[in-house]
Design a protein around this motif. Structure first.
Motif, PDB file in Angstrom:
ATOM      1  N   UNK A  53      70.239 -12.294 -13.347  1.00 37.67           N
ATOM      2  CA  UNK A  53      70.192 -12.196 -11.883  1.00 37.67           C
ATOM      3  C   UNK A  53      68.895 -11.496 -11.499  1.00 37.67           C
ATOM      4  N   UNK A  54      68.117 -12.128 -10.661  1.00 31.82           N
ATOM      5  CA  UNK A  54      66.888 -11.500 -10.158  1.00 31.82           C
ATOM      6  C   UNK A  54      67.182 -10.842  -8.820  1.00 31.82           C
ATOM      7  N   UNK A  55      66.887  -9.545  -8.753  1.00 34.14           N
ATOM      8  CA  UNK A  55      67.042  -8.789  -7.517  1.00 34.14           C
ATOM      9  C   UNK A  55      65.675  -8.477  -6.943  1.00 34.14           C
ATOM     10  N   UNK A  56      65.475  -8.827  -5.695  1.00 34.78           N
ATOM     11  CA  UNK A  56      64.220  -8.511  -5.031  1.00 34.78           C
ATOM     12  C   UNK A  56      64.377  -7.204  -4.260  1.00 34.78           C
ATOM     13  N   UNK A  57      63.344  -6.386  -4.315  1.00 39.43           N
ATOM     14  CA  UNK A  57      63.354  -5.069  -3.675  1.00 39.43           C
ATOM     15  C   UNK A  57      62.066  -4.917  -2.882  1.00 39.43           C
ATOM     16  N   UNK A  58      62.178  -4.497  -1.635  1.00 40.57           N
ATOM     17  CA  UNK A  58      60.991  -4.207  -0.826  1.00 40.57           C
ATOM     18  C   UNK A  58      61.006  -2.741  -0.423  1.00 40.57           C
ATOM     19  N   UNK A  59      59.960  -2.024  -0.820  1.00 42.51           N
ATOM     20  CA  UNK A  59      59.792  -0.620  -0.457  1.00 42.51           C
ATOM     21  C   UNK A  59      58.447  -0.463   0.241  1.00 42.51           C
ATOM     22  N   UNK A  60      58.086   0.758   0.532  1.00 39.77           N
ATOM     23  CA  UNK A  60      56.792   1.005   1.166  1.00 39.77           C
ATOM     24  C   UNK A  60      56.296   2.379   0.767  1.00 39.77           C
ATOM     25  N   UNK A  61      54.975   2.523   0.753  1.00 41.47           N
ATOM     26  CA  UNK A  61      54.341   3.810   0.546  1.00 41.47           C
ATOM     27  C   UNK A  61      54.677   4.468  -0.773  1.00 41.47           C
ATOM     28  N   UNK A  62      54.604   5.775  -0.793  1.00 40.09           N
ATOM     29  CA  UNK A  62      54.855   6.536  -2.008  1.00 40.09           C
ATOM     30  C   UNK A  62      56.292   7.028  -2.055  1.00 40.09           C
TER      31      UNK A  62
END
Length: 453
Positions: A53-62
């Motif tokens: 299963x591929x899970x996509x994750x979107x974060x930002x910055x540090x």
């Protein structure tokens, strides 16, 4: 773009069609080059998938999460993580809004910044209720107000807390000593008034520094203004959701104090989230910088990008004008569009557990919202980050600065007001193109233009 964290809340993105924010948020990669030891449990509430299963994750910055994904994959066979980190919180907001409006392209795990909560809660039914995946069983992990922020009007918990943003002051001890002023942590804190530190005193000391050196006291007025606003019980919005800007004399009084500082030459008029590629942190352009925990990694990254290191002289003091303040802090959410909500919720659960929050702090200074993590030796003890800041006990200081913090209600256009209403007006102050009254009037005109009453 150099590693940095949130928007003023996150960073200024020039996108005309979407309202951005700046109030709490982020940019770049973690501010520490070391790879932290994560430890902790890798257990999840989701069963092991029969196929990958591929899970996509979107974060930002540090946010300090980048070094954790490989461990989760190793401990959870069949899970592959495809991570995207957007440079600033403001740009991440635009990305989320665009995909949200299109009804397509959202990741399995979406990081949400505190300053977006008003917008997010207006569409909270498009986020998975994490109570369906065990949120009620682990809600006591976090400081209670963090859970409260992520709970919608129907009692649905839509996010797991990552960090919180208690604030102290970063200062350059070498520059202060060269000016004949105290350059040690305790001396600097006393200089600002210690437990009774006020913004009036902060600007007063800044004028003394300016008189001695001819140099600015802080980098630019936008971050200072954001900090001032965050200290009010009610900021740009009242708790009932109504706007709280026009005819707000207390807010205007703070603005005029800020304006006096700019007129007095205390602002270096730096570009937010740039600082000349970090050189302004090294060349003595300014001596102080407002620092929520996550900003510590930003400072370290900027100094190193500008050719400096620990010897450049930056330190971190247990003091803040006006008392306790919180800037920023994020959440991991699971959009209902995810095809793998159980697995995504399990990943979000793990990423926000104690040991992972300790690792995030070691990587980027992201101060934990998980109660047990706040007193963990990995937070209170030495690290690459503490060494950079003259061996300051960063975790201990941030724990003290977190005492008394109360989450401020963020309305739907909180970020828009910070960035698109007061952002241009702050630039008028710092550039000397307008005095306080004229800049305030400009902000009120922009408010009428970009925010519905």
């Amino acid at each position: 773009m150099i590693p940095i964290r949130r928007s003023v809340y996150g960073g200024i993105a020039a996108v005309a069609s979407l309202a951005l924010l700046a109030g709490c948020s982020t940019t770049g990669t973690p501010g520490s080059s070391s790879t932290p030891t994560t430890g902790g449990s890798s257990s999840s509430s989701a069963p092991a998938p029969a196929e990958t299963v591929e899970l996509t994750v979107t974060t930002f910055g540090t946010m300090g999460l980048d070094g954790l994904y490989a461990q989760y994959e190793a401990d959870n066979p069949g899970i592959k993580i495809k991570a995207t980190n957007i440079d600033t919180g403001g740009n991440a907001l635009v990305d989320w809004q665009t995909k949200q409006a299109a009804g397509a392209g959202l990741p399995d795990v979406q990081a949400v910044e505190e300053g977006w909560l008003g917008k997010v809660m207006s569409v909270s039914d498009t986020f998975t209720d994490l109570r369906d995946h065990g949120a009620d069983d682990i809600a006591d992990r976090w400081v209670d107000w963090k859970v409260g922020q992520a709970t919608d009007a129907n009692g649905r918990i839509i996010g797991y807390g990552t960090d919180i943003g208690p604030q102290g002051i970063c200062f350059n001890g070498k520059l202060l000593e060269a000016a004949g002023m105290p350059g040690d942590r305790e001396g600097f804190a006393d200089l600002l008034g210690g437990d009774n530190a006020s913004w009036e005193k902060f600007f007063e000391v800044g004028k003394q520094y300016k008189a001695k050196t001819g140099k600015a006291w802080y980098d630019q007025s936008g971050f200072v203004w954001n900090s001032m606003v965050n200290q009010f019980d009610e900021g740009y919005y009242k708790k009932d959701g109504s706007l709280n800007v026009k005819d707000n004399q207390a807010l205007k009084d703070k603005w005029m104090l800020l304006a006096d500082g700019a007129v007095s030459g205390l602002s270096s008029n730096q570009t937010q989230w740039d600082w000349g590629g970090g050189k302004a942190f090294v060349d003595g352009s300014f001596a102080t910088f407002v620092c929520p925990g996550w900003m510590l990694g930003v400072v370290k990254g900027q100094v190193e990008a500008g050719g400096g290191d620990a010897a450049t002289g930056w330190d971190f003091a247990d003091v803040y004008p006006g008392g306790a303040a919180n800037w920023g802090g994020s959440f991991l959410t699971v959009p209902t569009s995810s095809e793998h909500p159980a697995e995504a919720a399990a990943l979000a659960t793990w990423l926000t557990d104690k040991q992972q929050q300790v690792a995030s702090f070691q990587a980027a200074g992201a101060f934990p919202s998980v109660i047990e993590a706040q007193s963990d030796p990995g937070v209170t003890g030495p690290s690459d980050l503490t060494q950079f800041f003259n061996d300051a006990p960063l975790g201990e200081i941030l724990a003290k600065r977190a005492d008394g913090v109360v989450a401020q209600f963020k309305g739907p256009d909180d970020s828009v007001i910070q960035e698109q209403v007061f952002g241009p007006s702050v630039q008028l102050l710092d550039s000397g193109k307008a005095d306080g009254a004229a800049a305030w009037d400009n902000a009120m005109k922009l408010l009428d233009t970009v925010v519905a009453s």
